[in-house]
Design a protein around this motif. Structure first.
Motif, PDB file in Angstrom:
ATOM      1  N   ASP A   8       0.805  -1.217   0.000  1.00  0.00           N
ATOM      2  CA  ASP A   8       0.000   0.000   0.000  1.00  0.00           C
ATOM      3  C   ASP A   8       0.839   1.269   0.000  1.00  0.00           C
ATOM      4  O   ASP A   8       0.304   2.362  -0.198  1.00  0.00           O
ATOM      5  N   ALA A   9       2.135   1.159   0.260  1.00  0.00           N
ATOM      6  CA  ALA A   9       2.982   2.339   0.425  1.00  0.00           C
ATOM      7  C   ALA A   9       3.068   3.139  -0.863  1.00  0.00           C
ATOM      8  O   ALA A   9       3.171   2.589  -1.967  1.00  0.00           O
ATOM      9  N   HIS A  10       3.066   4.446  -0.707  1.00  0.00           N
ATOM     10  CA  HIS A  10       3.199   5.361  -1.840  1.00  0.00           C
ATOM     11  C   HIS A  10       4.676   5.683  -2.044  1.00  0.00           C
ATOM     12  O   HIS A  10       5.377   6.035  -1.092  1.00  0.00           O
ATOM     13  N   ALA A  33       0.438   7.741   6.526  1.00  0.00           N
ATOM     14  CA  ALA A  33       0.490   6.694   5.499  1.00  0.00           C
ATOM     15  C   ALA A  33       1.912   6.207   5.294  1.00  0.00           C
ATOM     16  O   ALA A  33       2.881   6.970   5.434  1.00  0.00           O
ATOM     17  N   HIS A  34       2.041   4.927   4.966  1.00  0.00           N
ATOM     18  CA  HIS A  34       3.341   4.363   4.635  1.00  0.00           C
ATOM     19  C   HIS A  34       3.794   4.877   3.280  1.00  0.00           C
ATOM     20  O   HIS A  34       3.002   4.956   2.331  1.00  0.00           O
ATOM     21  N   PRO A  42      11.773   2.421   3.637  1.00  0.00           N
ATOM     22  CA  PRO A  42      10.390   2.585   4.106  1.00  0.00           C
ATOM     23  C   PRO A  42      10.286   3.683   5.155  1.00  0.00           C
ATOM     24  O   PRO A  42      11.177   3.856   5.991  1.00  0.00           O
ATOM     25  N   ALA A  43       9.187   4.433   5.103  1.00  0.00           N
ATOM     26  CA  ALA A  43       8.974   5.531   6.038  1.00  0.00           C
ATOM     27  C   ALA A  43       7.477   5.744   6.196  1.00  0.00           C
ATOM     28  O   ALA A  43       6.659   5.028   5.599  1.00  0.00           O
ATOM     29  N   THR A 312      -2.651   4.214  11.837  1.00  0.00           N
ATOM     30  CA  THR A 312      -1.524   3.565  11.170  1.00  0.00           C
ATOM     31  C   THR A 312      -0.474   3.152  12.195  1.00  0.00           C
ATOM     32  O   THR A 312      -0.026   3.971  13.003  1.00  0.00           O
ATOM     33  N   HIS A 313      -0.085   1.882  12.155  1.00  0.00           N
ATOM     34  CA  HIS A 313       0.943   1.378  13.061  1.00  0.00           C
ATOM     35  C   HIS A 313       2.315   1.833  12.565  1.00  0.00           C
ATOM     36  O   HIS A 313       2.670   1.634  11.402  1.00  0.00           O
TER      37      HIS A 313
END
Length: 417
Positions: A8-10, A33-34, A42-43, A312-313
């Motif tokens: 799902d990450a942008h 959001a991821h 990843p961030a 969001t975790h």
């Protein structure tokens, strides 16, 4: 990041194109959001106003890169374009007592009274730059037009901050070029490394010059503090503080003035409100900061424990971006017309474009003074100023950190009588 979150990450566009469309897309996943940064890092980006405000003051969030799990574990590629944001020694990467110590060294230079005392000098510099604009028409390949970003919006704050720090005017252009590379997210890794090395070497030479010939400037004042108490401020911290103040002290105001001019050219009704006295240049500055702020996604903060942000975790050690342009147009904070530029807007909540909490931008009063002074002087001198090309055709500043355009060609029109 879990497998589902990774899917799902942008992937943030390193060129910084169309940040408001990006923010709207991220908001579809929630206020946090991821995302995936250059180098496949990843961030998480926080774009919700309330969530960002709370995150910026969360006691379980740190700025020191020792909490950056991927960097600590050796999983960040060499030459990563965002390394400087994480590793530079200074206020932006310090926590607690260390942050208060570093911030205290420069706070006195940015009190409301000290900043107000700079007003005559800012007005003088703005006038000098406006005097030179007609001779710059056509100089950058725009027939009958001048790049206002290059010839006005950039040199004004650069001169002011460098005078405060005691930096030789001969270094201004090179420092600006290097600053842009350091904060860019679209530059090749080897060029970022080279730019970072060069700018630190230049600033180290500035420190040596001020040590040899102290003056009435902030660099000399910081060195004097170090001489009085050698453990209070290290050489690396002085250089890191200079880097922070030069980059933040001119890049953000440069973007702010550029974005305000664009907005006023696109909204002549808002421009007329200032001319009629129904609004002020300070109103223009504040609405620009909210509507199209100079910083889009600012790196980094790190949870020191697992957090949940807006559902969001976010695991401990995750690099988190403060999504200032996203928070500025959050409809939950500013209503269904959050995308509209309205200088008479009186929101119930104050924008977050200068941050919030302990790391609130120390130079905010100066940026406000510079921008309001610059805009007032510009439009009084050239009331018919207009964009020379459609706003949609202006190339974005190549970074998802800074938010602006690379150039700002305008036609000046006749000067006011």
């Amino acid at each position: 990041m879990s497998h589902t979150a990774a899917q799902d990450a942008h992937r943030l566009d390193p060129t910084g194109a169309d940040p408001h469309t990006v923010n709207a897309r991220l908001r579809e996943h929630g206020p946090a959001a991821h995302v995936v940064l250059p180098g496949e890092v990843p961030a998480v980006a926080v774009t919700g106003y309330e969530e960002l405000r709370d995150f910026l003051t969360n006691p379980h969030v740190a700025k020191d890169a020792c909490h950056f799990a991927a960097l600590r574990d050796g999983r960040i590629p060499e030459g990563w374009p965002l390394t400087t944001f994480a590793t530079v020694r200074g206020m932006t990467t310090a926590d607690g007592a260390e942050h208060r110590r570093l911030r205290g060294l420069v706070t006195k230079a940015f009190t409301a009274r000290r900043v107000e005392a700079l007003r005559p000098r800012v007005e003088e510099l703005a006038g000098e730059l406006l005097d030179g604009l007609p001779s710059a028409v056509g100089a950058d390949g725009y027939e009958g037009a001048v790049d206002l970003r290059r010839h006005f919006a950039y040199p004004l704050p650069m001169r002011v901050i460098c005078e405060l720090l005691g930096v030789d005017p001969a270094l201004h252009d090179r420092l600006h070029t290097l600053s842009e590379r350091v904060v860019s997210t679209a530059v090749e890794p080897e060029r970022v490394v080279a730019a970072n090395r060069e700018v630190l070497a230049i600033l180290a030479s500035v420190v040596e010059d001020r040590r040899a010939s102290p003056g009435d400037d902030l660099t000399s004042a910081m060195l004097a503090v170090r001489e009085e108490d050698g453990d209070r401020l290290g050489e690396e911290e002085i250089v890191g503080t200079l880097l922070l103040m030069i980059v933040a002290g001119h890049e953000t105001t440069l973007n702010l003035v550029t974005n305000a001019v664009r907005a006023l050219c696109a909204h002549p009704d808002q421009r007329e409100l200032v001319g009629s006295g129904a609004a002020t240049w300070s109103d223009v500055v504040e609405e620009t900061l909210r509507h199209d702020g100079p910083v889009s996604f600012f790196p980094f903060r790190y949870p020191t424990a697992d957090l949940t942000i807006g559902g969001t975790h976010v695991p401990a050690g995750t690099p988190v971006l403060a999504g200032y342009t996203g928070a500025g147009r959050d409809p939950r904070a500013y209503g269904p017309d959050a995308d509209r530029f309205d200088i008479t807007r009186r929101p119930a909540v104050r924008h977050l474009s200068f941050g919030h909490g302990a790391h609130y931008c120390i130079g905010a009063p100066l940026a406000r003074l510079e921008a309001a002074t610059a805009l007032g002087a510009l439009f009084r001198r050239y009331p018919g100023l207009a964009l020379a090309v459609p706003d949609a055709q202006l190339p974005p500043h190549p970074s998802f950190v800074g938010n602006s355009t690379r150039v700002l060609p305008v036609t000046l029109g006749p000067p006011a009588a």
